[in-house]
Design a protein around this motif. Structure first.
Motif, short mmCIF file in Angstrom:
data_model
loop_
_atom_site.label_atom_id
_atom_site.label_comp_id
_atom_site.label_asym_id
_atom_site.label_seq_id
_atom_site.Cartn_x
_atom_site.Cartn_y
_atom_site.Cartn_z
N UNK A 42 12.47 5.61 6.90
CA UNK A 42 12.38 4.76 5.70
C UNK A 42 12.69 3.30 6.03
N UNK A 53 3.41 -7.50 4.94
CA UNK A 53 3.11 -7.56 3.50
C UNK A 53 2.06 -6.52 3.11
N UNK A 54 2.34 -5.28 3.49
CA UNK A 54 1.43 -4.16 3.19
C UNK A 54 2.24 -3.02 2.58
N UNK A 55 1.52 -2.02 2.09
CA UNK A 55 2.15 -0.77 1.66
C UNK A 55 1.68 0.34 2.59
N UNK A 56 2.64 1.10 3.15
CA UNK A 56 2.28 2.33 3.86
C UNK A 56 2.84 3.47 3.01
N UNK A 57 2.00 4.04 2.16
CA UNK A 57 2.48 5.07 1.24
C UNK A 57 2.91 6.32 2.02
N UNK A 58 3.68 7.19 1.35
CA UNK A 58 4.12 8.44 1.99
C UNK A 58 2.91 9.25 2.44
N UNK A 59 1.84 9.19 1.63
CA UNK A 59 0.63 9.93 1.96
C UNK A 59 0.07 9.45 3.29
N UNK B 131 -0.62 4.69 -8.23
CA UNK B 131 0.51 4.43 -7.35
C UNK B 131 1.82 4.76 -8.06
N UNK B 136 14.15 5.96 -3.31
CA UNK B 136 14.12 6.94 -2.22
C UNK B 136 15.07 8.11 -2.50
N UNK B 143 10.02 14.17 -6.56
CA UNK B 143 9.17 14.19 -5.36
C UNK B 143 8.09 15.25 -5.48
N UNK B 150 -0.98 14.01 -6.57
CA UNK B 150 -1.85 13.43 -5.55
C UNK B 150 -1.96 11.90 -5.61
N UNK B 151 -1.00 11.24 -6.26
CA UNK B 151 -0.99 9.78 -6.29
C UNK B 151 -0.46 9.24 -4.96
N UNK B 152 -0.64 7.93 -4.73
CA UNK B 152 -0.05 7.28 -3.56
C UNK B 152 1.44 7.07 -3.85
N UNK B 153 2.29 7.60 -2.99
CA UNK B 153 3.73 7.55 -3.24
C UNK B 153 4.38 6.47 -2.38
N UNK B 154 5.04 5.52 -3.05
CA UNK B 154 5.63 4.39 -2.35
C UNK B 154 7.12 4.30 -2.67
N UNK B 155 7.98 4.79 -1.76
CA UNK B 155 9.41 4.75 -2.03
C UNK B 155 10.02 3.39 -1.67
N UNK B 157 14.09 1.37 -1.06
CA UNK B 157 15.49 1.60 -0.73
C UNK B 157 16.30 1.76 -2.01
N UNK B 166 8.88 -6.11 -4.48
CA UNK B 166 7.96 -6.46 -3.39
C UNK B 166 6.83 -5.44 -3.31
N UNK B 167 7.20 -4.14 -3.42
CA UNK B 167 6.19 -3.09 -3.30
C UNK B 167 5.24 -3.10 -4.50
N UNK B 170 2.51 -5.54 -4.02
CA UNK B 170 1.49 -5.26 -2.99
C UNK B 170 0.47 -4.23 -3.42
N UNK B 171 0.65 -3.64 -4.60
CA UNK B 171 -0.29 -2.62 -5.06
C UNK B 171 -1.62 -3.30 -5.42
#
Lengths: 79, 196
Positions: A42, A53-59, B131, B136, B143, B150-155, B157, B166-167, B170-171
């Motif tokens: 993480x 400045x990107x997103x790396x999703x869990x997928x 998204x 986390x 989870x 099936x969505x994009x998962x963005x955790x 801190x 910030x996240x 970026x979407x």
């Protein structure tokens, strides 16, 4: 940013996470060779995301097992 | 010979070793008698209950018990099955109406467990191409709900609002976004910084 420049930046980011000072190649695996646990993953992913400045999703993370795959993914995500 | 169950061999060995050393099996605790909302006889011993779902202290409330008995008499011991196929008991509908009013919302849906609520709602609201930005240290049910949809998962801190922001930034434009925080984090017992 091309692959070489991206790889160089990532090499700098991974350094503090490479606790055992292993020599990292494109084939090095995060779970196996580098022994990253979920918390390390993480923090490391967050550092990469913030730098580029990107997103790396869990997928997407699920598809990335090796160091080389990470570089390729980051190159692609930067568009 | 290795098969589907071989991966459990280390776990079985660990359990066998622990039990052989006289450890009590934590997965075999039997509650023989409930003494009060916070006490029971477990494996023959008087035991304080800290983890049961009696948050509201309603387990022995006389009104609740009376209503429960009445419901058994009127509706029996089963459910309708799927509410989509067979309908909803009037009592369950009344609970939803009461919750709606209490929280001042337009709609309410009651699930049989909190786990089911997160599974059902999250997987429906956030689907492929959407998204989910989440803390986390979210509960396992959150989870699992994310995975099911099936969505994009963005955790981000734990409790780091800046990292969340910030996240979110970026979407890709136009994509559906769902932010998930907990009121009180079940993993850690601390509280979301939702006022920020």
């Amino acid at each position: 940013m091309d692959r070489a420049a991206t790889a160089e930046k990532i090499a700098g980011i991974i350094e503090p996470f490479n606790k055992k000072g292993l020599e990292i190649t494109d084939a090095s695996t995060f779970a196996g060779d580098l022994e990253f646990d979920s918390l390390t993953v993480m923090d490391f992913v967050a550092a990469i995301e913030d730098e580029f400045d990107i997103i790396i999703s869990m997928n997407q993370q699920a598809e990335i097992e090796t160091y080389g795959q990470l570089i390729d993914a980051v190159v692609k995500l930067q568009g | 010979m290795t098969d589907l169950f071989s991966k459990f061999d280390p776990l079985i060995e660990l359990r066998t070793n622990l039990l052989s050393q006289g450890q009590e099996d934590p997965f075999n605790l039997v509650m023989e008698r409930v003494v009060s909302p916070t006490e029971a006889i477990c494996n023959g011993r008087q035991t304080i209950l800290l983890g049961t779902y009696n948050y509201m202290g309603m387990t022995f409330d006389p009104d609740v018990i009376e209503a429960g008995k009445q419901a058994l008499d009127d509706f029996g011991a089963g459910t309708t099955g799927s509410r989509v196929l067979n309908g909803t008991y009037s009592g369950h509908k009344a609970v939803e109406e009461a919750l709606k009013e209490f929280y001042g919302m337009d709609h309410a849906m009651v699930f049989s467990t909190g786990y089911q609520a997160n599974l059902g709602i999250i997987s429906t609201v956030a689907g492929k191409g959407d998204y989910i930005v989440l803390d986390i240290d979210s509960h396992a049910s959150i989870w699992d709900g994310c995975k099911l949809g099936d969505a994009e998962v963005v955790p981000f801190k734990h409790n780091d609002i800046e990292a969340m922001d910030k996240r979110l930034g970026r979407i890709p434009e136009g994509a559906g976004k769902l932010v998930i925080l907990e009121g009180v984090y079940s993993m850690l017992g601390d509280i979301a910084r939702s006022r920020k």
